[in-house]
Write an enzyme that holds these catalytic residues in place. Structure first.
Site, PDB file in Angstrom:
ATOM      1  N   SER A   1       1.003  -1.463   0.024  1.00 47.39           N
ATOM      2  CA  SER A   1       0.039  -0.019   0.058  1.00 47.39           C
ATOM      3  C   SER A   1       1.211   1.327  -0.042  1.00 47.39           C
ATOM      4  O   SER A   1       2.093   1.646   0.823  1.00 47.39           O
ATOM      5  CB  SER A   1      -0.760   0.340   1.445  1.00 47.39           C
TER       6      SER A   1
ATOM      7  N   TYR B   1      -2.474  -0.116  10.326  1.00 48.09           N
ATOM      8  CA  TYR B   1      -2.689  -1.090   8.654  1.00 48.09           C
ATOM      9  C   TYR B   1      -1.495  -0.490   7.783  1.00 48.09           C
ATOM     10  O   TYR B   1      -1.166  -1.717   7.453  1.00 48.09           O
ATOM     11  CB  TYR B   1      -3.220  -0.219   7.885  1.00 48.09           C
TER      12      TYR B   1
HETATM   13  N1  LIG Z   1      -8.778  -0.784  -1.881  1.00 53.21           N
HETATM   14  C1  LIG Z   1      -7.888  -0.021  -1.388  1.00 53.21           C
HETATM   15  O1  LIG Z   1      -8.029   1.475  -1.115  1.00 53.21           O
HETATM   16  C2  LIG Z   1      -6.394  -0.890  -1.240  1.00 53.21           C
HETATM   17  C3  LIG Z   1      -5.400   0.156  -1.371  1.00 53.21           C
HETATM   18  C4  LIG Z   1      -4.407  -0.218  -1.246  1.00 53.21           C
HETATM   19  C5  LIG Z   1      -3.636  -1.458  -0.641  1.00 53.21           C
HETATM   20  N2  LIG Z   1      -4.414  -2.484  -0.712  1.00 53.21           N
HETATM   21  C6  LIG Z   1      -4.229  -3.557  -0.233  1.00 53.21           C
HETATM   22  O2  LIG Z   1      -4.624  -4.423  -1.624  1.00 53.21           O
HETATM   23  C7  LIG Z   1      -5.164  -5.804  -1.250  1.00 53.21           C
HETATM   24  C8  LIG Z   1      -6.721  -6.344  -1.805  1.00 53.21           C
HETATM   25  O3  LIG Z   1      -7.599  -5.321  -0.706  1.00 53.21           O
HETATM   26  P1  LIG Z   1      -8.709  -5.251  -1.771  1.00 53.21           P
HETATM   27  O4  LIG Z   1      -8.989  -3.470  -1.800  1.00 53.21           O
HETATM   28  O5  LIG Z   1      -9.060  -5.879  -2.191  1.00 53.21           O
HETATM   29  O6  LIG Z   1     -10.130  -5.395  -0.106  1.00 53.21           O
HETATM   30  P2  LIG Z   1     -11.086  -6.535  -0.062  1.00 53.21           P
HETATM   31  O7  LIG Z   1     -11.982  -6.466  -1.833  1.00 53.21           O
HETATM   32  O8  LIG Z   1     -11.420  -6.365   0.924  1.00 53.21           O
HETATM   33  O9  LIG Z   1     -10.496  -8.064  -0.685  1.00 53.21           O
HETATM   34  C9  LIG Z   1      -9.791  -8.440   0.802  1.00 53.21           C
HETATM   35  C10 LIG Z   1      -9.260  -9.994   0.548  1.00 53.21           C
HETATM   36  O10 LIG Z   1      -8.371  -9.965   1.363  1.00 53.21           O
HETATM   37  C11 LIG Z   1      -8.952 -11.337   1.562  1.00 53.21           C
HETATM   38  N3  LIG Z   1      -9.000 -12.018   2.977  1.00 53.21           N
HETATM   39  C12 LIG Z   1      -8.477 -11.469   4.108  1.00 53.21           C
HETATM   40  N4  LIG Z   1      -7.914 -11.719   5.660  1.00 53.21           N
HETATM   41  C13 LIG Z   1      -7.435 -13.164   4.606  1.00 53.21           C
HETATM   42  C14 LIG Z   1      -7.092 -14.182   5.731  1.00 53.21           C
HETATM   43  N5  LIG Z   1      -6.243 -13.582   7.525  1.00 53.21           N
HETATM   44  N6  LIG Z   1      -6.954 -15.019   4.993  1.00 53.21           N
HETATM   45  C15 LIG Z   1      -7.023 -15.358   3.330  1.00 53.21           C
HETATM   46  N7  LIG Z   1      -7.574 -14.149   2.912  1.00 53.21           N
HETATM   47  C16 LIG Z   1      -7.948 -12.888   3.592  1.00 53.21           C
HETATM   48  C17 LIG Z   1     -10.460 -11.221   1.714  1.00 53.21           C
HETATM   49  O11 LIG Z   1     -11.313 -12.609   2.042  1.00 53.21           O
HETATM   50  P3  LIG Z   1     -13.005 -12.625   2.112  1.00 53.21           P
HETATM   51  O12 LIG Z   1     -14.200 -12.347   1.445  1.00 53.21           O
HETATM   52  O13 LIG Z   1     -12.561 -14.104   3.023  1.00 53.21           O
HETATM   53  O14 LIG Z   1     -12.994 -11.430   3.839  1.00 53.21           O
HETATM   54  C18 LIG Z   1     -11.085 -10.643  -0.089  1.00 53.21           C
HETATM   55  O15 LIG Z   1     -10.823 -11.551  -0.441  1.00 53.21           O
HETATM   56  C19 LIG Z   1      -4.924  -5.456   0.063  1.00 53.21           C
HETATM   57  O16 LIG Z   1      -3.809  -6.376   0.459  1.00 53.21           O
HETATM   58  C20 LIG Z   1      -4.952  -4.592   0.486  1.00 53.21           C
HETATM   59  O17 LIG Z   1      -4.183  -3.987   1.726  1.00 53.21           O
HETATM   60  C21 LIG Z   1      -5.771  -1.923  -1.244  1.00 53.21           C
END
Ligand SMILES: NC(=O)c1ccc[n+]([C@@H]2O[C@H](COP(=O)([O-])OP(=O)(O)OC[C@H]3O[C@@H](n4cnc5c(N)ncnc54)[C@H](OP(=O)(O)O)[C@@H]3O)[C@@H](O)[C@H]2O)c1
Length: 248
Positions: free
Chosen positions: A140, A153
């Site tokens: 991030s 975070y």
């Molecule tokens: N969206 C943003 O603005 C943003 C910005 C910077 C970085 N990121 C990073 O991008 C990545 C993906 O996030 P996203 O935005 O796609 O969020 P999201 O839609 O909330 O998806 C998160 C994913 O991670 C899974 N997950 C969470 N805890 C887990 C665990 N203990 N074991 C296995 N799977 C787990 C969730 O599974 P469940 O469905 O079972 O909960 C879901 O599939 C993350 O690393 C996040 O920090 C996101």
């Protein structure tokens, strides 16, 4: 890595958000096989069924990345892997002092840092079987400079950034490429409630995989993260001060 069609990949958190978009982008490149990893087996099976296609074999795997048992069981089923995408992560939106315990900070560290560390270590034997292996860590922009709106975070993503750098150096002799991705706000469930312009997961997934094809080590895949990183490079203190003003 342009020879996508012979590749075997794994995406963690593949059932929604950026992980789902990355999985769809890999299928569009007609990979040989993609392991869809998720902590909810039914959700990941449903995703695999929904994405069924004639080219890419989709294998659902139950992996809660905080579970050593899940990681061991899954890694024993995977003899060879060309691409590991450590995508799964959580953000609780808490600060360092507003919570009465360290439980949230521990959970974010367990998921966002120790999860990728432990899964990567378990899959290294499989990655070493590939002649052109790559590991992508979805960090991030908050891991470059702490965003106090998301203090613990940010700390967990800073740890992941440090892991990415150290891993890259350690694996250079094995010819395993390590990419760090540092997104800003992306329109997924994780960023619900934050009033920023947001990139789409599909656009971000394309940028990540194209950058991987070019072997770019550090990727800022949206306008907000790219702009913040420019500020950081010019004046790190200015970015720290700017983020601090968001607390009000
Ligand atoms: N969206 C943003 O603005 C943003 C910005 C910077 C970085 N990121 C990073 O991008 C990545 C993906 O996030 P996203 O935005 O796609 O969020 P999201 O839609 O909330 O998806 C998160 C994913 O991670 C899974 N997950 C969470 N805890 C887990 C665990 N203990 N074991 C296995 N799977 C787990 C969730 O599974 P469940 O469905 O079972 O909960 C879901 O599939 C993350 O690393 C996040 O920090 C996101």
């Amino acid at each position: 890595m342009t020879d996508w069609q012979h590749q075997i990949a794994m995406v963690t958190g593949a059932n929604r958000g950026i992980g789902l978009a990355l999985t769809e982008a890999l299928i569009a490149r007609q990979l040989k096989r993609v392991y869809l990893a998720g902590r909810d087996l039914q959700a990941i099976k449903d995703t695999a069924r929904h994405l069924e296609n004639p080219y890419t074999q989709l294998v659902p795997l139950k992996i809660d990345i905080t579970s050593g048992l899940d990681i061991t069981a899954a890694s024993q089923q995977i003899p060879q892997l060309d691409l590991l995408i450590n995508n799964a992560g959580i953000a609780t939106g808490s600060g360092f002092v507003q919570s009465t315990s360290s439980d949230i900070a521990l959970l974010e560290m367990a998921t966002n840092y120790f999860g990728p560390v432990n899964l990567t270590r378990a899959l290294l034997p499989a990655l070493r079987q590939s002649s052109s292996a790559a590991i992508v860590n979805i960090g991030s922009i908050a891991g470059i400079t702490n965003m106090p709106l998301l203090g613990p975070y940010s700390a967990s993503k800073a740890a992941l950034h440090s892991f990415t750098q150290g891993l890259r150096a350690e694996l250079a002799k094995d010819n395993i490429f390590v990419q760090g991705v540092y997104p800003g706000p992306i329109a997924t469930r994780l960023s619900d409630g934050y009033e920023f312009p947001k990139a789409t997961p599909a656009d971000v997934a394309e940028i990540i995989l194209n950058a991987l094809g070019q072997r770019e080590e550090d990727v800022f895949p949206d306008v907000m993260s790219a702009n913040w990183y420019e500020t950081f490079k010019a004046n790190p203190k200015q970015l720290e001060k700017e983020y601090a003003t968001w607390l009000g």
